[in-house]
Motif scaffolding. Structure first.
Motif, PDB file in Angstrom:
ATOM      1  N   HIS A 232      -2.583  -0.036  -2.894  1.00  0.00           N
ATOM      2  CA  HIS A 232      -3.548   0.925  -2.096  1.00  0.00           C
ATOM      3  C   HIS A 232      -2.781   1.041  -0.716  1.00  0.00           C
ATOM      4  O   HIS A 232      -2.256  -0.050  -0.309  1.00  0.00           O
ATOM      5  CB  HIS A 232      -5.009   0.235  -2.070  1.00  0.00           C
TER       6      HIS A 232
ATOM      7  N   ASP B  18      -3.284  -4.163  -2.620  1.00  0.00           N
ATOM      8  CA  ASP B  18      -3.713  -3.273  -1.225  1.00  0.00           C
ATOM      9  C   ASP B  18      -3.095  -3.649  -0.200  1.00  0.00           C
ATOM     10  O   ASP B  18      -3.299  -4.751   0.467  1.00  0.00           O
ATOM     11  CB  ASP B  18      -5.305  -3.625  -1.011  1.00  0.00           C
TER      12      ASP B  18
ATOM     13  N   GLU C   8      -7.641  -6.673  -7.642  1.00  0.00           N
ATOM     14  CA  GLU C   8      -6.960  -6.230  -6.124  1.00  0.00           C
ATOM     15  C   GLU C   8      -7.408  -7.465  -5.347  1.00  0.00           C
ATOM     16  O   GLU C   8      -8.475  -8.158  -5.327  1.00  0.00           O
ATOM     17  CB  GLU C   8      -8.053  -5.067  -5.939  1.00  0.00           C
TER      18      GLU C   8
ATOM     19  N   ASN D  73      -4.982  -4.044   2.916  1.00  0.00           N
ATOM     20  CA  ASN D  73      -5.954  -5.224   2.913  1.00  0.00           C
ATOM     21  C   ASN D  73      -5.212  -6.435   3.541  1.00  0.00           C
ATOM     22  O   ASN D  73      -5.525  -7.405   4.280  1.00  0.00           O
ATOM     23  CB  ASN D  73      -6.319  -5.627   1.791  1.00  0.00           C
TER      24      ASN D  73
ATOM     25  N   GLU E 207      -6.424   5.556  -0.032  1.00  0.00           N
ATOM     26  CA  GLU E 207      -7.998   5.150  -0.142  1.00  0.00           C
ATOM     27  C   GLU E 207      -8.746   5.996   1.315  1.00  0.00           C
ATOM     28  O   GLU E 207      -8.402   5.591   1.982  1.00  0.00           O
ATOM     29  CB  GLU E 207      -8.433   3.914  -0.103  1.00  0.00           C
TER      30      GLU E 207
HETATM   31 FE   LIG Z   1      -8.236  -1.224  -1.990  1.00  0.00          FE
END
Ligand SMILES: [Fe+2]
Length: 274
Positions: free
Chosen positions: A201, A170, A137, A173, A246
């Motif tokens: 994610h 992600d 990730e 992110n 998440e």
């Molecule tokens: Fe993550």
């Protein structure tokens, strides 16, 4: 072969009872395996596995770190993968242990050719020890490490190609890093190797006004800008990619999480049609 599909949730202790009492809405579960390896704990996961595919997502591997790869940990992961029929095993492009001390933090690597060479050798070592694919990730980082000579996208794409491993992309992110480091998140996504992406994610973030920084705190609902990027990633991939919501802090009532999973499905339909 085991596979995940749809929109899943990261399993947290606080969610366990309500998840098992629920009657739909969660397609699969992401598990932090090191939280469940203690004696007797994995039994609780057997009840989850009766209803959901489980996929392990660790923070312990320290794939770019200075310490030797923890083979005892990977042995335990191998048993976990076998017990729960895991489709793959994921961790982060980072390091998390130094001198045998596990920091529980995802520390950033320098974006350098030297770090790529070091990490690729370790990816190969781990891949040889695992009997499922390794997936890595893109983490958040709040400072660019000394010795960085490449941009983040070049670093990640080169590392994943040379290590020949999967990617967990992600989206939150990407958004948080793009704001904190001043780049275009769409241009960044356009450079990611979508054919390697096994999972996405999504999560919420917060602004730390004292530091004037976005913080990837997994403590709020996923924001509109992140959903737009999520749609862009799916459009670019041209397929549905299994996605995990998440949520680690300020955990809301379970019904709100189910609503957010439904919202993710709506955005996926907007992106892909149908
Ligand atoms: Fe993550």
């Amino acid at each position: 072969m085991a596979e995940i599909a749809g929109i899943g949730l990261g399993l947290r202790d606080e969610l366990y009872d309500e998840l098992l009492a629920s009657d739909g809405g969660v397609d699969f579960l992401e598990i932090v395996p090191e939280n469940w390896l203690a004696r007797g704990r994995a039994k609780r996961l057997d009840r989850c596995r009766e209803r959901w595919q489980l996929v392990p997502h660790s923070i312990h591997l320290s794939i770019g770190g200075p310490d030797p790869i923890d083979r005892e940990f990977l042995d335990a992961i191998g048993r976990f993968n076998h017990r729960f029929d895991a489709p793959f095993f994921s961790d982060h492009v980072c390091y998390s242990s130094v001198g045998g001390i596990h920091t529980e933090e995802l520390l950033p690597l320098p974006f350098s050719a030297e770090a790529i060479e070091h990490t690729v050798a370790r990816i190969r070592e781990v891949r040889a020890l695992l009997d499922v694919p390794l997936v890595l990730e893109n983490p958040t980082y709040y400072a660019t490490m000394p010795g960085s000579e490449l941009d983040e996208a070049t670093f990640l794409t080169t590392l994943l190609a040379e290590g020949d491993c999967g990617m967990l992309l992600d989206i939150n992110n990407v958004y948080v890093n793009s704001v904190n480091h001043g780049y275009d998140p769409y241009a960044f996504l356009d450079r990611m190797p979508m054919e390697r992406v096994r999972q996405l994610h999504v999560a919420g973030h917060a602004r730390d006004s004292a530091l004037d920084t976005l913080v990837d705190n997994h403590g709020a609902a996923t924001k509109g800008d992140v959903w737009k990027l999520f749609e862009h990633a799916l459009r670019r991939a041209g397929r549905m990619i299994p996605t995990v919501l998440e949520r680690d802090n300020n955990i809301p009532p379970f019904a709100e999480l189910l609503d957010e999973l439904e919202l993710a499905r709506r955005h996926a339909r907007i992106a892909l049609g149908g």
